[in-house]
Design an enzyme around this catalytic site. Structure first.
Site, PDB file in Angstrom:
ATOM      1  N   TYR A 208      56.873  30.737  80.190  1.00 14.51           N
ATOM      2  CA  TYR A 208      57.236  30.090  81.456  1.00 14.51           C
ATOM      3  C   TYR A 208      56.110  29.166  81.893  1.00 14.51           C
ATOM      4  O   TYR A 208      54.924  29.511  81.798  1.00 14.51           O
ATOM      5  CB  TYR A 208      57.481  31.136  82.554  1.00 14.51           C
ATOM      6  CG  TYR A 208      57.687  30.507  83.919  1.00 14.51           C
ATOM      7  CD1 TYR A 208      58.954  30.121  84.333  1.00 14.51           C
ATOM      8  CD2 TYR A 208      56.613  30.260  84.767  1.00 14.51           C
ATOM      9  CE1 TYR A 208      59.142  29.510  85.576  1.00 14.51           C
ATOM     10  CE2 TYR A 208      56.784  29.652  86.003  1.00 14.51           C
ATOM     11  CZ  TYR A 208      58.057  29.276  86.405  1.00 14.51           C
ATOM     12  OH  TYR A 208      58.247  28.666  87.610  1.00 14.51           O
TER      13      TYR A 208
ATOM     14  N   GLU B   7      59.769  22.786  86.584  1.00 19.58           N
ATOM     15  CA  GLU B   7      59.771  24.112  85.961  1.00 19.58           C
ATOM     16  C   GLU B   7      60.374  24.048  84.564  1.00 19.58           C
ATOM     17  O   GLU B   7      61.446  23.472  84.378  1.00 19.58           O
ATOM     18  CB  GLU B   7      60.577  25.073  86.833  1.00 19.58           C
ATOM     19  CG  GLU B   7      60.641  26.497  86.322  1.00 19.58           C
ATOM     20  CD  GLU B   7      61.480  27.392  87.203  1.00 19.58           C
ATOM     21  OE1 GLU B   7      60.907  28.130  88.027  1.00 19.58           O
ATOM     22  OE2 GLU B   7      62.735  27.332  87.097  1.00 19.58           O
TER      23      GLU B   7
END
Length: 379
Positions: A101, A189
Site C-alpha cells: 500500500y 492512493e
C-alpha cells in the site's frame, strides 16, 4: 473531484508511474474489439466510484477471449452499491508476488501532507488501521521542503528489503508525490502497489481525488470528470457560485457559510426534522444567487418546507430578501418558508419582506426556526 480508476491511471502514466496496459470499454462490442490487442489472462474491472468492487463481483480474471466476453457481459449493467456499471476496464493481468500500500493524503490536523506505506496492501487501509495499526508507516512531510530523497528511500525500504526492488519503489514514491503536488490532489492512493514475480513495481489500482477549488488550474483534469456518476444539480450549483449537496430529507435549507449550514442541519435533526440538502450561498449573496438557490431546492419534490437561515456579515440581508421576493414571483412557491435574517441590513430586509406581503414565518433564532420548520414539514 474523484477520478475513476481508468482516469487515475491515465494521470499516473503521464507522471511515469508504471501501470498495466489497459483499455476503457463502454459496451460489450468495444470489449470484443480490444481483446485482440491483449494476451491472456486479462482482468475485467467495473468502473464505478466506490470501493468493494472485487467483493461485489465487479473485478474478474478471464483466461481466454470467450471467457472475457462472458465476464464483461455480466459486469456491464450490474449494480455495485446502488451504482449501475456503465463501463469496464480491460487490463493485462499482473503476475503478483507481493501486494503493498502507498498513499499520500492531506492531514488537516497536522496541516501537512502525509505519506503512508504498508506491507498489507490489497485491503482497505481503514481496515488495516483498525485491526493492525502498527503495520502502517506514516511520514508527515515538511510543508516547504516536501518529500526528500532520503525520506523516499526510508519508506521504500519499509516495503522491501531487496535493494533493487526498493530502488524501484523509491522512484515510484517520488513520481507519485510529484503528481500529488502538481495536480493539487487531496489524495493519491495506490492499493495495491504490486511487486511482480520479475521484480517490476506497478500500480494495480489507484484512487486520486483532486481539490475542486483548484480545478480552474487544471482543465485537462476537469475533462476527466466522469459525468455518469456526477450529480448534475451539484455541478450546476457550483457554476452559479453555490455549494450544494443533495440529501434524503424533506426540509430544504438555504444558509450562508458552510459552518452555519452544518449547524443548521444539526439543529433541524435535533428537533426531529430531516434536511433535504446542504446549501451554502457563500460569503456574499446577490438576489440572483438566492433565486437560484430556491430553484435548486424546489426541484426536489420531497421538500415539504424550507428554512432560510442567514447571518449577515459580508452577506447583506436585504439582498437575500430581494432575491426571495424575486423567487416567489418567478417560481410559484407554495411551500411554507421559515426565515431568519440577522446582521447586515437586517432592518431593510424586514421592510422589504413586510411590504411584499409574502406568507413567511419569521423567526429570531436558529433553534426556533429549526423547530418550526420541522413541525411544518411533518404536517
Amino acid at each position: 473531484m474523484k477520478l475513476l480508476e481508468y482516469a487515475s491511471k491515465e494521470v499516473l502514466s503521464k507522471y511515469g508511474v508504471p501501470v498495466k496496459k489497459n483499455k476503457l470499454c463502454k459496451s460489450l462490442d468495444e470489449v470484443k474489439a480490444v481483446l485482440d490487442e491483449f494476451g491472456f489472462p486479462v482482468v475485467i474491472k467495473a468502473q464505478v466510484p466506490v470501493g468493494g468492487r472485487g467483493k461485489a463481483g465487479g473485478i474478474k480474471v478471464a483466461n481466454n477471449k470467450e471467457e472475457a466476453i462472458h465476464i464483461a457481459s455480466q459486469i456491464l449493467n450490474m449494480e455495485i452499491k446502488g451504482l449501475l456499471v456503465k463501463k469496464v476496464l480491460v487490463e493485462e493481468a499482473a503476475r503478483i508476488k507481493e501486494e503493498l500500500y502507498l498513499g499520500i493524503v492531506l492531514d488537516r490536523g497536522s496541516k501537512r501532507n502525509v505519506v503512508m506505506v504498508s506491507k498489507e496492501g490489497g485491503v482497505e487501509i481503514e481496515e488495516v488501521a483498525r485491526t493492525n495499526p502498527e503495520a502502517i508507516v506514516k511520514l508527515p512531510l515538511h510543508p516547504y521542503l516536501g518529500l526528500q530523497d532520503y525520506e523516499a528511500k526510508y519508506l521504500a525500504f519499509k516495503l522491501s528489503d531487496n535493494p533493487d526492488v526498493a530502488k524501484r519503489i523509491q522512484s515510484f514514491i517520488k513520481s507519485l508525490y510529484r503528481l500529488y503536488v502538481e495536480t493539487d490532489a487531496q489524495l493519491a492512493e495506490i492499493n495495491p502497489l504490486v511487486i511482480e514475480e520479475d521484480g517490476n513495481v506497478i500500480a494495480l489500482d489507484a484512487k486520486i481525488i483532486i481539490d475542486d477549488n483548484a480545478l480552474y488550474r487544471h482543465p485537462e483534469l476537469e475533462a476527466l470528470r466522469d459525468m455518469d456518476y456526477e450529480n448534475p444539480e451539484e455541478l450546476e450549483a457550483k457554476a452559479k457560485g453555490l455549494s450544494f449537496v443533495k440529501l434524503d430529507g424533506n426540509i430544504g435549507c438555504c444558509v450562508n457559510g458552510a459552518g452555519l449550514a452544518m449547524a443548521t442541519m444539526d439543529v433541524i435533526k435535533l428537533y426531529g426534522g430531516e434536511p433535504a440538502n446542504f446549501l451554502d450561498v457563500g460569503g456574499s449573496s446577490s438576489p440572483e444567487k438566492i433565486k437560484n438557490a430556491m430553484e435548486l431546492i424546489l426541484r426536489d419534490k420531497r421538500v415539504k418546507a424550507i428554512f432560510i437561515n442567514i447571518f449577515g456579515g459580508i452577506t447583506r440581508c436585504d439582498d437575500v430578501a430581494t432575491g426571495l421576493v424575486q423567487a416567489y414571483k418567478e417560481l410559484n412557491i407554495t411551500l411554507p418558508i421559515v426565515i431568519r435574517l440577522t446582521g447586515t441590513n437586517e432592518d431593510k430586509a424586514k421592510e422589504i419582506l413586510n411590504k411584499s406581503g409574502l406568507p413567511l414565518y419569521g423567526v429570531s433564532g436558529m433553534a426556533e426556526g429549526a423547530k418550526l420548520v420541522s413541525e411544518l414539514a411533518s404536517k
